[in-house]
Design an enzyme around this catalytic site. Structure first.
Site, PDB file in Angstrom:
ATOM      1  N   ARG A   1     -17.736  -8.812 -14.039  1.00 23.78           N
ATOM      2  CA  ARG A   1     -16.601  -7.935 -14.276  1.00 23.78           C
ATOM      3  C   ARG A   1     -15.530  -8.199 -13.229  1.00 23.78           C
ATOM      4  O   ARG A   1     -15.820  -8.443 -12.062  1.00 23.78           O
ATOM      5  CB  ARG A   1     -17.013  -6.444 -14.217  1.00 23.78           C
ATOM      6  CG  ARG A   1     -17.647  -5.913 -15.491  1.00 23.78           C
ATOM      7  CD  ARG A   1     -16.646  -5.937 -16.651  1.00 23.78           C
ATOM      8  NE  ARG A   1     -17.199  -5.426 -17.888  1.00 23.78           N
ATOM      9  CZ  ARG A   1     -17.794  -6.171 -18.815  1.00 23.78           C
ATOM     10  NH1 ARG A   1     -17.965  -7.476 -18.606  1.00 23.78           N
ATOM     11  NH2 ARG A   1     -18.247  -5.639 -19.931  1.00 23.78           N
TER      12      ARG A   1
ATOM     13  N   GLU B   1      -6.971  -7.077 -17.205  1.00 21.15           N
ATOM     14  CA  GLU B   1      -7.267  -7.756 -18.461  1.00 21.15           C
ATOM     15  C   GLU B   1      -6.567  -7.057 -19.617  1.00 21.15           C
ATOM     16  O   GLU B   1      -6.629  -5.838 -19.721  1.00 21.15           O
ATOM     17  CB  GLU B   1      -8.778  -7.787 -18.711  1.00 21.15           C
ATOM     18  CG  GLU B   1      -9.528  -8.697 -17.763  1.00 21.15           C
ATOM     19  CD  GLU B   1     -10.972  -8.932 -18.184  1.00 21.15           C
ATOM     20  OE1 GLU B   1     -11.332  -8.623 -19.340  1.00 21.15           O
ATOM     21  OE2 GLU B   1     -11.746  -9.432 -17.360  1.00 21.15           O
TER      22      GLU B   1
ATOM     23  N   HIS C   1     -12.204 -14.158 -20.405  1.00 16.09           N
ATOM     24  CA  HIS C   1     -13.351 -13.296 -20.730  1.00 16.09           C
ATOM     25  C   HIS C   1     -14.075 -13.798 -21.984  1.00 16.09           C
ATOM     26  O   HIS C   1     -14.335 -13.026 -22.919  1.00 16.09           O
ATOM     27  CB  HIS C   1     -12.892 -11.843 -20.917  1.00 16.09           C
ATOM     28  CG  HIS C   1     -13.982 -10.850 -20.632  1.00 16.09           C
ATOM     29  ND1 HIS C   1     -13.764  -9.655 -19.980  1.00 16.09           N
ATOM     30  CD2 HIS C   1     -15.313 -10.857 -20.911  1.00 16.09           C
ATOM     31  CE1 HIS C   1     -14.894  -8.975 -19.880  1.00 16.09           C
ATOM     32  NE2 HIS C   1     -15.844  -9.694 -20.438  1.00 16.09           N
TER      33      HIS C   1
END
Length: 309
Positions: free
Chosen positions: A232, A261, A282
């Site tokens: 993360r 993000e 991601h």
């Protein structure tokens, strides 16, 4: 009953829902909060990835909600306490994208250690940088350090071992007698930083892990070490990482997750001209095969929850 899907998935998996159940599949919803709140008004279940916020505002807009299907495993975008209070089932696709993430970690590790896969422009220009690129390394014999030793880290360990790497890990939550420790050196956090030639992160984002890899921790890593973060954003201090890479203290890094993000142009400017850095949006757990597995498992999880199984 009604299911709303706010982010991309394998559409064919939706066919597993029983006839008579209404499905709204609209991946554009993730970028339109107002439309998302309107869409879930009659929803019995929602299916999301990591960008749709399942918070109190959305839960208030979805009074009939009974299940949240997560196309992945991270749950930091979901208010678990609020869901628990409402008796809403939160259903991650545990294990379905493990292989995809593990292969990303190994692939990024090999690319960064070898350091010879970004020479296309020089090659096309006829520069033939053989001497400079011939000094790359092999992963065999190096220490793969795993921060966290859950299912994905265990899959990384299996593949790293096959490549001749030595394994070390820090996971205070995994019992000492767990079989995952077989062949893996168990060490403290500080020790892991100093031992790892490659440090791969496999911990959730919590108040305890936020900023865990800051300037001090990065300075304790072995000189020339590689950092891979598929966990993360927010666990790594991105500015401190760029400084360590630019100074040569670290040998390289691969980031698949970020504090912001999607990564905006403003946030991404930090990484401009940073050496030996792989950036991806991601997608470590998103392969064609992985997406199919994740999608089918999520649909099955939601189907069973709505059926009361």
């Amino acid at each position: 009953m009604r299911v709303v899907v706010t982010e991309f998935m394998d559409e064919e998996a939706l066919a597993a829902f029983e006839s008579g159940l209404s499905v709204t599949y609209d991946p554009s919803l993730v970028d339109d909060r107002g439309a998302t709140l309107a869409a879930v008004g009659e929803a019995d279940a929602v299916i999301v990835r990591n960008r749709t916020r399942i918070d109190r505002e959305l839960l208030d807009a979805a009074p009939k909600l009974r299940a949240v299907g997560r196309l992945g495993v991270g749950l930091d975008n979901i208010d678990l306490d609020a869901c628990r209070t409402r008796a809403i089932a939160v259903l991650p696709a545990t294990g379905a994208n493990t292989l995809s993430v593990a292969e990303y970690v190994i692939g990024a590790t090999m690319a960064l250690v070898r350091g010879s896969f970004a020479a296309r422009d020089e090659m096309v220009a006829g520069l033939w940088p053989r001497n400079a690129l011939g000094r790359g390394g092999e992963v065999s014999g190096r220490v793969m350090g795993l921060l966290g030793l859950g299912g994905i880290a265990q899959a990384v360990a299996e593949r790293a071992r096959a490549l001749g790497m030595t394994l070390a890990a820090h996971d205070p939550f995994l019992p000492e007698d767990h079989p995952a420790w077989a062949g893996v050196g168990r060490c403290g956090f500080e020790d892991l930083l100093g031992r790892a030639d490659v440090l791969s992160l496999h911990v959730p984002l919590t108040e305890g892990t936020r900023g865990l890899l800051g300037a001090d921790a990065l300075a304790r890593m072995k000189p020339g070490a590689i950092l891979v973060n598929t966990a993360r954003g927010g666990i790594v201090d991105e500015a401190a990482l760029v400084a360590a890479l630019t100074s040569g203290a670290l040998g390289g890094a691969a980031l698949d997750v970020f504090a912001t993000e999607p990564l905006t142009a403003e946030a991404g400017a930090l990484f401009r001209n940073c050496p030996n850095l792989i950036l991806t949006p991601h997608i470590a757990g998103v392969t064609g095969e992985g997406n199919t597995r994740v999608s089918h498992l999520t649909v099955e999880n939601v189907r069973r929850a709505l059926a009361g199984d």
